[in-house]
Design a protein around this motif. Sequence first.
Motif, PDB file in Angstrom:
ATOM      1  N   ARG A  23       0.838  -1.201   0.000  1.00  0.00           N
ATOM      2  CA  ARG A  23       0.000   0.000   0.000  1.00  0.00           C
ATOM      3  C   ARG A  23       0.870   1.247   0.000  1.00  0.00           C
ATOM      4  NH1 ARG A  23      -1.798   3.626   3.697  1.00  0.00           N
ATOM      5  NH2 ARG A  23      -3.799   4.656   3.252  1.00  0.00           N
ATOM      6  N   ARG A  24       1.949   1.227   0.761  1.00  0.00           N
ATOM      7  CA  ARG A  24       2.857   2.372   0.804  1.00  0.00           C
ATOM      8  C   ARG A  24       3.495   2.609  -0.564  1.00  0.00           C
ATOM      9  NH1 ARG A  24       8.191   3.405   1.568  1.00  0.00           N
ATOM     10  NH2 ARG A  24       8.714   5.333   2.668  1.00  0.00           N
ATOM     11  N   ILE A  25       3.901   1.527  -1.203  1.00  0.00           N
ATOM     12  CA  ILE A  25       4.485   1.654  -2.549  1.00  0.00           C
ATOM     13  C   ILE A  25       3.442   2.177  -3.524  1.00  0.00           C
ATOM     14  CG2 ILE A  25       5.450   0.336  -4.485  1.00  0.00           C
ATOM     15  CD1 ILE A  25       6.766  -1.496  -2.381  1.00  0.00           C
ATOM     16  N   TRP A  26       2.220   1.698  -3.415  1.00  0.00           N
ATOM     17  CA  TRP A  26       1.136   2.157  -4.288  1.00  0.00           C
ATOM     18  C   TRP A  26       0.889   3.656  -4.108  1.00  0.00           C
ATOM     19  CZ3 TRP A  26      -1.410   0.522  -8.403  1.00  0.00           C
ATOM     20  CH2 TRP A  26      -2.607   1.151  -8.742  1.00  0.00           C
ATOM     21  N   LEU A  27       0.949   4.134  -2.877  1.00  0.00           N
ATOM     22  CA  LEU A  27       0.768   5.561  -2.621  1.00  0.00           C
ATOM     23  C   LEU A  27       1.870   6.383  -3.291  1.00  0.00           C
ATOM     24  CD1 LEU A  27      -0.243   5.558   1.163  1.00  0.00           C
ATOM     25  CD2 LEU A  27      -1.728   6.046  -0.794  1.00  0.00           C
ATOM     26  N   LEU A  28       3.083   5.862  -3.326  1.00  0.00           N
ATOM     27  CA  LEU A  28       4.184   6.578  -3.956  1.00  0.00           C
ATOM     28  C   LEU A  28       3.970   6.706  -5.467  1.00  0.00           C
ATOM     29  CD1 LEU A  28       7.270   5.115  -2.050  1.00  0.00           C
ATOM     30  CD2 LEU A  28       6.001   7.209  -1.594  1.00  0.00           C
ATOM     31  N   PHE A  29       3.336   5.720  -6.062  1.00  0.00           N
ATOM     32  CA  PHE A  29       3.020   5.824  -7.490  1.00  0.00           C
ATOM     33  C   PHE A  29       2.093   7.010  -7.752  1.00  0.00           C
ATOM     34  CE2 PHE A  29       4.513   1.415  -8.015  1.00  0.00           C
ATOM     35  CZ  PHE A  29       5.137   1.513  -9.252  1.00  0.00           C
ATOM     36  N   GLY A  30       1.280   7.359  -6.755  1.00  0.00           N
ATOM     37  CA  GLY A  30       0.348   8.467  -6.913  1.00  0.00           C
ATOM     38  C   GLY A  30       1.020   9.817  -7.047  1.00  0.00           C
ATOM     39  N   PHE A  31       2.306   9.915  -6.705  1.00  0.00           N
ATOM     40  CA  PHE A  31       3.025  11.186  -6.811  1.00  0.00           C
ATOM     41  C   PHE A  31       3.771  11.327  -8.137  1.00  0.00           C
ATOM     42  CE2 PHE A  31       2.959  10.268  -2.162  1.00  0.00           C
ATOM     43  CZ  PHE A  31       2.096  11.298  -1.816  1.00  0.00           C
ATOM     44  N   THR A  32       3.652  10.324  -8.986  1.00  0.00           N
ATOM     45  CA  THR A  32       4.333  10.360 -10.280  1.00  0.00           C
ATOM     46  C   THR A  32       3.384  10.827 -11.380  1.00  0.00           C
ATOM     47  OG1 THR A  32       3.794   8.031 -10.695  1.00  0.00           O
ATOM     48  CG2 THR A  32       5.882   8.501  -9.599  1.00  0.00           C
ATOM     49  N   LYS A  33       3.940  11.062 -12.571  1.00  0.00           N
ATOM     50  CA  LYS A  33       3.144  11.521 -13.701  1.00  0.00           C
ATOM     51  C   LYS A  33       2.571  10.339 -14.479  1.00  0.00           C
ATOM     52  CE  LYS A  33       5.526  15.927 -14.486  1.00  0.00           C
ATOM     53  NZ  LYS A  33       6.289  16.746 -15.465  1.00  0.00           N
ATOM     54  N   SER A  34       1.574  10.634 -15.305  1.00  0.00           N
ATOM     55  CA  SER A  34       0.931   9.587 -16.093  1.00  0.00           C
ATOM     56  C   SER A  34       1.848   9.114 -17.219  1.00  0.00           C
ATOM     57  CB  SER A  34      -0.387  10.089 -16.681  1.00  0.00           C
ATOM     58  OG  SER A  34      -0.145  11.185 -17.550  1.00  0.00           O
ATOM     59  N   PHE A  35       1.601   7.904 -17.678  1.00  0.00           N
ATOM     60  CA  PHE A  35       2.359   7.336 -18.785  1.00  0.00           C
ATOM     61  C   PHE A  35       1.379   6.533 -19.624  1.00  0.00           C
ATOM     62  CE2 PHE A  35       4.829   3.885 -20.701  1.00  0.00           C
ATOM     63  CZ  PHE A  35       5.865   4.593 -21.294  1.00  0.00           C
ATOM     64  N   PRO A  36       1.181   6.902 -20.895  1.00  0.00           N
ATOM     65  CA  PRO A  36       0.162   6.228 -21.712  1.00  0.00           C
ATOM     66  C   PRO A  36       0.574   4.810 -22.092  1.00  0.00           C
ATOM     67  CG  PRO A  36       1.411   7.775 -23.050  1.00  0.00           C
ATOM     68  CD  PRO A  36       1.874   7.967 -21.634  1.00  0.00           C
ATOM     69  N   ILE A  37      -0.385   3.901 -22.071  1.00  0.00           N
ATOM     70  CA  ILE A  37      -0.134   2.527 -22.509  1.00  0.00           C
ATOM     71  C   ILE A  37      -1.272   2.093 -23.429  1.00  0.00           C
ATOM     72  CG2 ILE A  37       1.230   1.796 -20.524  1.00  0.00           C
ATOM     73  CD1 ILE A  37      -1.286   0.632 -19.317  1.00  0.00           C
ATOM     74  N   GLY A  38      -1.020   1.068 -24.198  1.00  0.00           N
ATOM     75  CA  GLY A  38      -2.008   0.539 -25.138  1.00  0.00           C
ATOM     76  C   GLY A  38      -1.423  -0.655 -25.863  1.00  0.00           C
ATOM     77  N   ASN A  39      -2.082  -1.066 -26.943  1.00  0.00           N
ATOM     78  CA  ASN A  39      -1.597  -2.189 -27.764  1.00  0.00           C
ATOM     79  C   ASN A  39      -1.384  -3.438 -26.903  1.00  0.00           C
ATOM     80  OD1 ASN A  39      -0.613  -3.679 -29.894  1.00  0.00           O
ATOM     81  ND2 ASN A  39       0.652  -2.014 -30.684  1.00  0.00           N
ATOM     82  N   TRP A  40      -2.449  -3.889 -26.277  1.00  0.00           N
ATOM     83  CA  TRP A  40      -2.359  -4.973 -25.300  1.00  0.00           C
ATOM     84  C   TRP A  40      -1.888  -6.284 -25.914  1.00  0.00           C
ATOM     85  CZ3 TRP A  40      -2.417  -2.721 -20.864  1.00  0.00           C
ATOM     86  CH2 TRP A  40      -3.184  -1.564 -20.683  1.00  0.00           C
ATOM     87  N   GLY A  41      -2.297  -6.557 -27.138  1.00  0.00           N
ATOM     88  CA  GLY A  41      -1.894  -7.811 -27.781  1.00  0.00           C
ATOM     89  C   GLY A  41      -0.388  -7.897 -27.969  1.00  0.00           C
ATOM     90  N   LYS A  42       0.196  -6.820 -28.462  1.00  0.00           N
ATOM     91  CA  LYS A  42       1.649  -6.792 -28.670  1.00  0.00           C
ATOM     92  C   LYS A  42       2.380  -6.886 -27.346  1.00  0.00           C
ATOM     93  CE  LYS A  42       5.163  -4.273 -31.291  1.00  0.00           C
ATOM     94  NZ  LYS A  42       5.424  -3.086 -32.159  1.00  0.00           N
ATOM     95  N   ARG A  43       1.830  -6.265 -26.328  1.00  0.00           N
ATOM     96  CA  ARG A  43       2.445  -6.315 -25.004  1.00  0.00           C
ATOM     97  C   ARG A  43       2.427  -7.745 -24.455  1.00  0.00           C
ATOM     98  NH1 ARG A  43       3.606  -1.574 -22.874  1.00  0.00           N
ATOM     99  NH2 ARG A  43       2.694   0.307 -23.796  1.00  0.00           N
ATOM    100  N   PHE A  44       1.330  -8.447 -24.667  1.00  0.00           N
ATOM    101  CA  PHE A  44       1.239  -9.823 -24.169  1.00  0.00           C
ATOM    102  C   PHE A  44       2.284 -10.714 -24.838  1.00  0.00           C
ATOM    103  CE2 PHE A  44      -0.454 -14.163 -24.427  1.00  0.00           C
ATOM    104  CZ  PHE A  44      -0.641 -14.426 -23.078  1.00  0.00           C
TER     105      PHE A  44
END
Length: 436
Positions: A23-44
């Motif tokens: 939970r503490r690590i998850w909260l730290l992610f909240g202080f970072t900027k967004s990063f777009p993701i997509g193309n789920w098939g290629k990622r898999f």
Amino acid sequence: MIKQIFFFIMMGVTFATFFYTTRRIWLLFGFTKSFPIGNWGKRFILMMKVAIGQTKIFRKPVTGFMHALVFWGFCLILFGSVEMVIDGFTRGERRFSALGALYNALIALGDVFAAIIAVAILFFLIRRLFHGVKRFEGIEMKKKSHLDANIALSIIFILMISLLGMNAFYIALNPVDYAGVFPVSVHIASLFAGMSPDGLNTGHEINWWLHIGMICIFANILPYSKHFHVFMSIPNVFLSRLEPLGKLPTMARITTEVKMMMNPDTAFAEAPAGAENAVERFGVKDVEDVHWKNYLDSLSCTECGRCTASCPANTTGKKLSPRKIFMDLRARMKEKGSGMVKNGKDFIDNKSLLRDFITEEELWACTTCNACAKECPVNINHPTFIVDMRRYLVMEEGSAPAGIKSMLTNIENNGAPWQFSPEDRMKWAEELYINN
């Protein structure tokens, strides 16, 4: 009954501690900027190839193959670990045996891989302690880093030995009617043939509790260790950049301004609501400027040193170590994160990732050749992060080596990196005879 109560307490403490940490690590992610993701098939497909298939690790054939065996073995042994937890909660034994042939196959593979992993881990420990592998050293590799690795490897070794011991005593207790197939443990069980039932039962209990206890300890030290990549590497590969390594991402705001310069009509367009009040920092100075993917990269870093060993800047004696860049990001987020959790994102401790952790000299030594990103077994992209910190230096502070400053000034004044007037840009070709 007492054993089950103790098991419930142990599991409760384990899950509560793990939840608190994650939970503490998850909260730290909240202080970072967004990063777009997509193309789920290629990622898999990429995840199956690099993370599950371990293809990049095979560039070092011997150690790479052994590491892959450890990874695949862990995936198989996880089945038995889940069964042990369920057995502990339900006061049962071998609850998954109802799966029949599938159960036998998974248990047999797990038994074989437990022996393979034990041998491989022993090899890794000896190699770390006595062989002096160069890529395991460096200014960023403190005594704590080596101790961390040795402790984790030792726990894994104990896990495998206790698993084989538990299986062997189980077979010895039930020589005729036992669930599963144990190609390795059945031979170890023969060593206990002369023991009394009470002795065999005690041996089984000791190994069972030792194994489940090591699982609980290991799960809760991982988030504080470089071995957190056990959890994070597969998601990190799945979410890695899909663009070619040589492609550097542009800054949206700067791209928009350039387009406006090239198309004067847009200069009279209405600005988006609130744009006049928006204050954006160019590049990265501290942890609140990074993308969440940068922080995920830092948590996934295995500290294997493949990136630094392949870096031409590092091998020629410069201070840059790509591994250190992400170890510093992880350390800085840990240092500043507690303050941000308590006081919000605007918390200031008069320190920053840039300069207090990572020097300008390190950043400007990078040639953006992408050798580090190519070698990284968990698909961390070092150059894009380094370039983001350079962007802060240039665009916010006007700080850069003299040669780069001269080039940028020439581009601004002359439209080219050279110190010539725009009218003289083609003089070099005047005496050339070029056929149209």
